[in-house]
Scaffold this active site. Sequence first.
Site, PDB file in Angstrom:
ATOM      1  N   CYS A   1      41.798  39.890  41.264  1.00 21.89           N
ATOM      2  CA  CYS A   1      42.593  41.800  41.511  1.00 21.89           C
ATOM      3  C   CYS A   1      42.793  41.438  40.039  1.00 21.89           C
ATOM      4  O   CYS A   1      43.521  40.733  39.579  1.00 21.89           O
ATOM      5  CB  CYS A   1      43.775  41.358  42.213  1.00 21.89           C
TER       6      CYS A   1
ATOM      7  N   ASP B   1      40.770  38.583  45.717  1.00 19.97           N
ATOM      8  CA  ASP B   1      39.792  39.213  46.533  1.00 19.97           C
ATOM      9  C   ASP B   1      38.632  38.847  46.999  1.00 19.97           C
ATOM     10  O   ASP B   1      37.771  38.043  47.118  1.00 19.97           O
ATOM     11  CB  ASP B   1      39.480  40.491  45.505  1.00 19.97           C
TER      12      ASP B   1
END
EC number: 1.7.1.13
Length: 152
Positions: A50, A57
């Site tokens: 992120c 992520d």
Amino acid sequence: MTDTPHPIHLGRTSALPQRPEEAVLDYVPNPRPGKPYLVRFTAPEFTSLCPVTGQPDFAHLVIDYAPAATIVESKSLKLFLGAFRNHAAFHEDCTVGIGERLFTEMKPLWLRIGGYWYPRGGIPIDVFWQSGEPPAGMWLPPQDVPGYRGRG
């Protein structure tokens, strides 16, 4: 980009690139030129970071393409995708950027990518990109990645 029958990664030890921009994708001649067909790569454990929090992520990527003169060599693609582990970018940037790079370098007849991202902040994000209309008459299987469903 290399366009050689002798890929630089295949059969050799290759370090994981630190950044996607450093990754070298190998392309080899299409073994079935002039015969439209579909190639699918599935990366169910894709990771990036992120750009706001630095937290990991996770996504399930599906890449479909119809080759023209070349095909992408799978080990080089694996190393390219692995280079995103330390790359901070939004889901949209990662998904579309991967599709655009493959399309620009490989020059397939057609390419699509589906990025099925696991929830961030409680919201799953799915990102789709394709280069245009698929070749006429080509069978396009569905990507068949179910939408995210929690325990409920």
